[in-house]
Design a protein around this motif. Structure first.
Motif, PDB file in Angstrom:
ATOM      1  N   ASN A 201      31.438  35.886  75.314  1.00 55.48           N
ATOM      2  CA  ASN A 201      31.195  36.330  73.942  1.00 55.48           C
ATOM      3  C   ASN A 201      32.397  36.077  73.039  1.00 55.48           C
ATOM      4  OD1 ASN A 201      28.572  37.300  74.467  1.00 55.48           O
ATOM      5  ND2 ASN A 201      29.436  39.190  75.330  1.00 55.48           N
ATOM      6  N   ALA A 202      33.076  34.953  73.257  1.00 50.43           N
ATOM      7  CA  ALA A 202      34.241  34.597  72.437  1.00 50.43           C
ATOM      8  C   ALA A 202      33.837  33.514  71.437  1.00 50.43           C
ATOM      9  CB  ALA A 202      35.382  34.090  73.329  1.00 50.43           C
ATOM     10  N   SER A 203      34.552  33.515  70.336  1.00 50.39           N
ATOM     11  CA  SER A 203      34.253  32.527  69.290  1.00 50.39           C
ATOM     12  C   SER A 203      35.073  31.265  69.522  1.00 50.39           C
ATOM     13  CB  SER A 203      34.572  33.097  67.906  1.00 50.39           C
ATOM     14  OG  SER A 203      35.953  33.416  67.820  1.00 50.39           O
ATOM     15  N   LEU A 204      34.464  30.147  69.208  1.00 52.53           N
ATOM     16  CA  LEU A 204      35.129  28.852  69.343  1.00 52.53           C
ATOM     17  C   LEU A 204      35.929  28.524  68.087  1.00 52.53           C
ATOM     18  CD1 LEU A 204      32.198  26.817  70.912  1.00 52.53           C
ATOM     19  CD2 LEU A 204      34.370  27.317  72.022  1.00 52.53           C
ATOM     20  N   PRO A 205      36.959  27.680  68.206  1.00 54.64           N
ATOM     21  CA  PRO A 205      37.695  27.228  67.007  1.00 54.64           C
ATOM     22  C   PRO A 205      36.774  26.435  66.065  1.00 54.64           C
ATOM     23  CG  PRO A 205      38.924  26.759  69.030  1.00 54.64           C
ATOM     24  CD  PRO A 205      37.563  27.189  69.448  1.00 54.64           C
ATOM     25  N   ALA A 206      37.190  26.362  64.801  1.00 58.28           N
ATOM     26  CA  ALA A 206      36.354  25.715  63.781  1.00 58.28           C
ATOM     27  C   ALA A 206      36.020  24.256  64.111  1.00 58.28           C
ATOM     28  CB  ALA A 206      37.040  25.824  62.419  1.00 58.28           C
ATOM     29  N   PRO A 207      36.989  23.400  64.505  1.00 56.73           N
ATOM     30  CA  PRO A 207      36.625  22.006  64.820  1.00 56.73           C
ATOM     31  C   PRO A 207      35.594  21.910  65.940  1.00 56.73           C
ATOM     32  CG  PRO A 207      39.012  22.224  64.594  1.00 56.73           C
ATOM     33  CD  PRO A 207      38.451  23.611  64.612  1.00 56.73           C
ATOM     34  N   THR A 208      35.744  22.805  66.951  1.00 61.55           N
ATOM     35  CA  THR A 208      34.797  22.776  68.064  1.00 61.55           C
ATOM     36  C   THR A 208      33.417  23.226  67.605  1.00 61.55           C
ATOM     37  OG1 THR A 208      36.664  23.361  69.485  1.00 61.55           O
ATOM     38  CG2 THR A 208      34.466  23.458  70.453  1.00 61.55           C
ATOM     39  N   ARG A 209      33.361  24.238  66.727  1.00 63.32           N
ATOM     40  CA  ARG A 209      32.071  24.704  66.223  1.00 63.32           C
ATOM     41  C   ARG A 209      31.377  23.603  65.416  1.00 63.32           C
ATOM     42  NH1 ARG A 209      34.974  29.409  64.804  1.00 63.32           N
ATOM     43  NH2 ARG A 209      34.777  28.869  62.577  1.00 63.32           N
ATOM     44  N   LEU A 210      32.163  22.843  64.666  1.00 64.00           N
ATOM     45  CA  LEU A 210      31.568  21.754  63.881  1.00 64.00           C
ATOM     46  C   LEU A 210      30.965  20.687  64.803  1.00 64.00           C
ATOM     47  CD1 LEU A 210      31.014  20.305  61.237  1.00 64.00           C
ATOM     48  CD2 LEU A 210      33.345  19.390  61.295  1.00 64.00           C
ATOM     49  N   LEU A 211      31.730  20.292  65.828  1.00 65.73           N
ATOM     50  CA  LEU A 211      31.196  19.317  66.772  1.00 65.73           C
ATOM     51  C   LEU A 211      29.977  19.877  67.514  1.00 65.73           C
ATOM     52  CD1 LEU A 211      34.218  17.513  68.470  1.00 65.73           C
ATOM     53  CD2 LEU A 211      32.561  16.590  66.863  1.00 65.73           C
ATOM     54  N   LEU A 212      30.015  21.168  67.816  1.00 64.16           N
ATOM     55  CA  LEU A 212      28.887  21.791  68.504  1.00 64.16           C
ATOM     56  C   LEU A 212      27.640  21.798  67.617  1.00 64.16           C
ATOM     57  CD1 LEU A 212      28.102  23.161  71.123  1.00 64.16           C
ATOM     58  CD2 LEU A 212      28.745  25.360  70.101  1.00 64.16           C
ATOM     59  N   ALA A 213      27.837  22.037  66.318  1.00 64.43           N
ATOM     60  CA  ALA A 213      26.701  22.003  65.398  1.00 64.43           C
ATOM     61  C   ALA A 213      26.101  20.593  65.339  1.00 64.43           C
ATOM     62  CB  ALA A 213      27.142  22.445  64.006  1.00 64.43           C
ATOM     63  N   ILE A 214      26.983  19.601  65.330  1.00 68.50           N
ATOM     64  CA  ILE A 214      26.493  18.219  65.342  1.00 68.50           C
ATOM     65  C   ILE A 214      25.739  17.937  66.640  1.00 68.50           C
ATOM     66  CG2 ILE A 214      27.212  15.799  65.332  1.00 68.50           C
ATOM     67  CD1 ILE A 214      29.584  16.614  63.602  1.00 68.50           C
TER      68      ILE A 214
END
Length: 402
Positions: A201-214
């Protein structure tokens, strides 16, 4: 052999039809007996012959075209009859379909068709410029010389095109490699980080979240990408079948930063060489310009060459370019000098040589300019991917403590 004809009767009414005969002369005699005056005769392309049914599907490499032209010219210079030359060249051709096409050309020539008209049945092998050069050789009786000049032109064209392709190949390979690397990271690496962080239940860093959204977008709507790609390709192909679409594309090509000026110089080299070949063979300047316009390969430059022909036909000075000219001033000045001195061929050779040197210089300069741009693109992409992959690893200890 099947022939199609257009004729007119005694009342001047146009009549079209198809007839079987051994030669063009036999068709003309048959029409004359029927009281018809032939206007146009040509071999019919029936479906029974694979090379006639799809003449435009045949293509060959520029090296094969040069070799064919060299052999053709050499054998004609040796005094061998035209039909024998065609049969010999066909026998030495490795591609069965192209060999069959050359045999078919020999059949048409033996039936009374001119060489240029017979070759015109195979537009994928012989373009308008090549056919124009052939007609020039046929009209002047210098077919072997014109073919030799055409082979020289094709060789220089091949060298120029390869030089440009060599320059463009490197940046394309770099961009493709970066896209592949990004695809591996998005499709394989990032989802594993997401599963691991989701378990805690930890949050990912912003660059990783962006790649994950892609990554989620691609996985969810992957089927849309090929559909959109096919639809876009079909739409582009349909647009390119219209003159307006081709004209707009050619305008865009000349306006591409860095590469547009290089492309224009390549087109100027083609114009100068083609016009020099045709004019030196004894073709009137206006006719030569018309043939060059059909084969220059860009509608924007084609329009300018046609305007040049119209000005020359009415006796207007050609040394001064029009206001909307895209070709360099040097081309017009050298043309003017050539017509005044009667040495157009040498002036066009000088124009081609000058821009050949400029193309070589521009290619090196383009490479020098592309290197820092590519470096920035690569560094930015690698930095973004590295942050997306490494930041979660750096935060791994904090996640485990949770």
């Amino acid at each position: 052999m099947e022939f199609r004809y257009t004729a007119c009767d005694q009342n001047g009414v146009s009549v079209k039809g198809q007839v079987t005969a051994d030669s063009v002369e036999a068709v003309a005699e048959d029409l004359d007996r029927r009281g018809l005056i032939p206007i146009h005769l040509k071999p019919a392309h029936t479906g029974g012959n694979r090379w006639q049914a799809h003449p435009g599907s045949l293509h060959w490499k520029i090296e094969d075209k040069i070799l064919f032209t060299r052999k053709f010219s050499s054998l004609l210079k040796a005094g061998i009859p035209l039909l024998s030359v065609l049969e010999m060249v066909a026998g030495q051709t490795r591609e069965p379909q192209i060999a069959g096409a050359i045999h078919r050309i020999a059949e048409l020539v033996s039936g009374g068709t001119t060489l240029s008209d017979a070759m015109a049945a195979f537009p994928g092998l012989f373009d308008e410029v090549y056919l124009g050069a052939l007609r020039t050789g046929e009209a002047t009786g210098r077919l072997d010389t014109v073919l030799e000049q055409t082979a020289d032109f094709l060789e220089r064209e091949m060298v120029t095109v390869r030089l440009v392709k060599k320059t463009v190949r490197y940046p394309i390979m770099v961009v493709v490699a970066l896209i592949i690397a990004g695809g591996v990271v998005v499709g394989v690496v990032v989802p594993k980080f997401a599963d691991f962080y989701g378990h805690f239940n930890a949050s990912l860093p912003a660059p990783t979240r962006l790649l994950l959204a892609i990554s989620h977008l691609v996985q969810r709507f992957w089927w849309m990408f090929p559909i959109v790609g096919v639809m876009a390709g079909l739409a582009w192909r349909s647009w390119m079948k219209t003159e307006a679409g081709r004209r707009r594309r050619d305008q865009w090509l000349l306006r591409i930063p860095l590469a547009g000026a290089l492309l224009l110089k390549v087109l100027v080299i083609r114009f100068a060489r083609l016009f020099g070949i045709l004019y030196s063979a004894g073709i009137p300047a206006a006719t030569a310009l018309e043939t060059v316009a059909a084969g220059v390969g860009n509608l924007t430059v084609k329009d300018e060459v046609q305007a040049m022909r119209e000005r020359l036909s009415v006796g207007a000075p050609i040394a001064a370019p029009p206001g909307n000219a895209v070709m360099p001033l040097l081309v017009y000045q050298m043309l003017g000098i050539g017509f005044e001195s009667g040495d157009v061929e040498r002036m066009m050779a000088e124009v081609a040589r000058h821009f050949d040197q400029e193309v070589e210089y521009d290619v090196r300069r383009l490479t020098d300019r592309l290197e820092p741009i590519l470096l920035v693109v690569i560094a930015s992409g690698v930095l973004f991917l590295a942050l997306a992959v490494m930041l979660p690893m750096w935060n791994l200890a904090a996640v485990l403590r949770q």
